[in-house]
Design a protein around this motif. Structure first.
Motif, PDB file in Angstrom:
ATOM      1  N   GLY A 324       5.597  -1.366  -8.881  1.00 35.33           N
ATOM      2  CA  GLY A 324       6.302  -2.610  -8.658  1.00 35.33           C
ATOM      3  C   GLY A 324       5.456  -3.804  -9.062  1.00 35.33           C
ATOM      4  O   GLY A 324       4.224  -3.716  -9.183  1.00 35.33           O
ATOM      5  N   ALA A 325       6.123  -4.935  -9.298  1.00 31.96           N
ATOM      6  CA  ALA A 325       5.412  -6.141  -9.687  1.00 31.96           C
ATOM      7  C   ALA A 325       4.465  -6.575  -8.574  1.00 31.96           C
ATOM      8  O   ALA A 325       4.864  -6.690  -7.419  1.00 31.96           O
ATOM      9  CB  ALA A 325       6.409  -7.258  -9.993  1.00 31.96           C
ATOM     10  N   TYR A 326       3.197  -6.758  -8.923  1.00 30.67           N
ATOM     11  CA  TYR A 326       2.175  -7.216  -7.982  1.00 30.67           C
ATOM     12  C   TYR A 326       1.987  -6.253  -6.815  1.00 30.67           C
ATOM     13  O   TYR A 326       1.744  -6.673  -5.686  1.00 30.67           O
ATOM     14  CB  TYR A 326       2.484  -8.627  -7.477  1.00 30.67           C
ATOM     15  N   MET A 327       2.116  -4.960  -7.083  1.00 31.43           N
ATOM     16  CA  MET A 327       1.800  -3.919  -6.108  1.00 31.43           C
ATOM     17  C   MET A 327       0.647  -3.087  -6.664  1.00 31.43           C
ATOM     18  O   MET A 327       0.584  -2.840  -7.865  1.00 31.43           O
ATOM     19  CB  MET A 327       3.009  -3.015  -5.826  1.00 31.43           C
ATOM     20  N   GLU A 328      -0.249  -2.644  -5.796  1.00 32.74           N
ATOM     21  CA  GLU A 328      -1.409  -1.882  -6.237  1.00 32.74           C
ATOM     22  C   GLU A 328      -1.546  -0.630  -5.379  1.00 32.74           C
ATOM     23  O   GLU A 328      -1.693  -0.707  -4.157  1.00 32.74           O
ATOM     24  CB  GLU A 328      -2.679  -2.721  -6.135  1.00 32.74           C
ATOM     25  N   GLU A 329      -1.490   0.531  -6.023  1.00 30.48           N
ATOM     26  CA  GLU A 329      -1.581   1.804  -5.319  1.00 30.48           C
ATOM     27  C   GLU A 329      -3.000   2.033  -4.808  1.00 30.48           C
ATOM     28  O   GLU A 329      -3.996   1.702  -5.465  1.00 30.48           O
ATOM     29  CB  GLU A 329      -1.184   2.945  -6.271  1.00 30.48           C
ATOM     30  N   GLY A 330      -3.102   2.591  -3.612  1.00 35.67           N
ATOM     31  CA  GLY A 330      -4.397   2.892  -3.020  1.00 35.67           C
ATOM     32  C   GLY A 330      -4.219   3.719  -1.767  1.00 35.67           C
ATOM     33  O   GLY A 330      -3.223   4.426  -1.604  1.00 35.67           O
ATOM     34  N   GLU A 331      -5.185   3.642  -0.870  1.00 33.34           N
ATOM     35  CA  GLU A 331      -5.142   4.416   0.366  1.00 33.34           C
ATOM     36  C   GLU A 331      -4.713   3.577   1.564  1.00 33.34           C
ATOM     37  O   GLU A 331      -4.672   4.081   2.680  1.00 33.34           O
ATOM     38  CB  GLU A 331      -6.522   5.019   0.641  1.00 33.34           C
ATOM     39  N   ILE A 332      -4.415   2.309   1.335  1.00 36.51           N
ATOM     40  CA  ILE A 332      -4.052   1.406   2.429  1.00 36.51           C
ATOM     41  C   ILE A 332      -2.635   0.898   2.213  1.00 36.51           C
ATOM     42  O   ILE A 332      -2.291   0.435   1.126  1.00 36.51           O
ATOM     43  CB  ILE A 332      -5.026   0.215   2.517  1.00 36.51           C
ATOM     44  N   CYS A 333      -1.821   0.994   3.252  1.00 36.62           N
ATOM     45  CA  CYS A 333      -0.466   0.439   3.233  1.00 36.62           C
ATOM     46  C   CYS A 333      -0.514  -0.887   3.983  1.00 36.62           C
ATOM     47  O   CYS A 333      -0.592  -0.915   5.214  1.00 36.62           O
ATOM     48  CB  CYS A 333       0.513   1.399   3.896  1.00 36.62           C
ATOM     49  N   ALA A 334      -0.475  -1.985   3.248  1.00 33.01           N
ATOM     50  CA  ALA A 334      -0.654  -3.302   3.869  1.00 33.01           C
ATOM     51  C   ALA A 334       0.410  -3.588   4.914  1.00 33.01           C
ATOM     52  O   ALA A 334       0.089  -4.034   6.023  1.00 33.01           O
ATOM     53  CB  ALA A 334      -0.658  -4.385   2.793  1.00 33.01           C
TER      54      ALA A 334
END
Length: 345
Positions: A324-334
């Motif tokens: 998604g626009a301005y979304m960054e995959e990682g280990e943290i769900c903001a």
């Protein structure tokens, strides 16, 4: 051999299939709308009783629709029973669809976009079963800056907020004659170019466009900018979660410290003395507690995060949409961490 009945059969089957209900519902009439914003909501299914309300503000170039499920908010709302409100900006108001966090005609109590969003909330309080003690606001970038403005404007309305890659309230106050001159130049260009440069004066002042340098002010000055909006101190200030990536090339990451200065000072806390600090999936989280042990402010410093909301599409449960626009995959769900900080999980 052709089978002419198959296309017609496929069409009939398609028409017979149930269509998914849209995630967001447009509310056209919600009272006065001096900021000329659009109002969208999401009602969770299968939840009774008064619901918490989360106001979610998209970033520049985004829409309410693109910000809802991409962040994981819609899924979280359905699972936990949260009413969502998505104010939406238009290109007619601001060429890049940024909320006007920088304009005194829109970021003061009862004026412009601030008033429109307040009237949206009041409409939901009158028309829906909302828990008045659990109203929260969060946003990304310009939406984060506008979240700070809303909490500054209406501290008695919001129990808490979250600012992702945002800015301190009133960061575009002129710092010197030079910055004042640049500020006035961009203000002039905004009118000469028909809105093309709308907001560039504030962007320069707050560390968004080159030289991308955040305003460094004393905590007591930051707090004063908010406190002077009100004749008397509110019963309490909202609890605030502040998020910033060190790889952000749009907003100067030093704004994390300035935001922490502003909100800890409002709560009467020392920004230099967090009560807890820990590493979570590579991020540094600091927490500031009041005398009762309640977390009033927390900051998340994410070394690898660009100008984006952290999501965890591969987590369990999944959170957000990685592309998604301005979304960054990682280990943290903001959004999940923020909801937990607010006490909604």
């Amino acid at each position: 051999m052709p089978l002419p009945f198959l296309p017609r059969l496929a069409l009939l089957l398609t028409l017979a299939l149930p269509t998914a209900a849209p995630a967001l519902e447009r509310i056209s009439a919600f009272g006065d709308n001096p900021g000329d914003l659009a109002m969208w909501i999401h009602r969770p299914k299968g939840h009774d009783g008064a619901l918490p309300l989360v106001v979610a503000l998209h970033g520049c170039t985004m829409s309410a629709e693109s910000f809802d499920d991409e962040t994981g908010l819609t899924a979280l709302a359905d699972a936990q029973g949260l009413m969502l409100l998505f104010p939406e900006q238009s290109e007619e108001n601001q060429p890049r669809k940024c909320f006007r966090w920088y304009d005194e005609a829109d970021n003061r109590p009862g004026d412009g976009e601030s008033a429109s969003i307040r009237n949206m909330i009041d409409h939901l309080l009158d028309s829906e079963d909302i828990d008045r003690s659990q109203i929260f606001v969060m946003g990304l970038s310009a939406g984060g800056a506008m979240s700070a403005a809303l909490m500054a404007d209406y501290p008695d309305l919001f129990a808490g907020g979250a600012i992702v890659a945002g800015l301190p309230y009133d960061c575009n106050r002129p710092r010197s004659f030079f910055t004042y001159a640049v500020w006035q130049y961009w203000r002039m260009m905004r009118h000469v170019q028909g809105g093309t440069y709308d907001g560039w004066d504030a962007s320069y002042a707050c560390g968004i466009i080159p030289p991308n340098t955040a305003v460094d002010r004393a905590p007591e000055d930051w707090a004063r900018y908010v406190a002077e909006l009100h004749g008397s101190a509110p019963a309490g200030w909202p609890r605030v979660s502040i998020w910033q990536g060190e790889e952000d090339e749009t907003v100067d990451p030093d704004n994390l410290e300035e935001l922490a200065d502003q909100w800890t000072a409002l709560h009467g806390l020392d920004p230099e003395a967090p009560d807890a600090e820990e590493m979570i999936a590579g991020a540094t989280r600091k927490r500031y507690l009041d005398t009762r042990g309640v977390i009033r402010v927390e900051t998340w410093d994410l070394p690898a995060l660009p100008h984006a909301v952290p999501v965890d599409e591969d987590g369990a449960p999944a959170c957000g949409i990685a592309d998604g626009a301005y979304m960054e995959e990682g280990e943290i769900c903001a959004v999940r961490e923020i909801a937990q900080f607010w006490g909604l999980l």
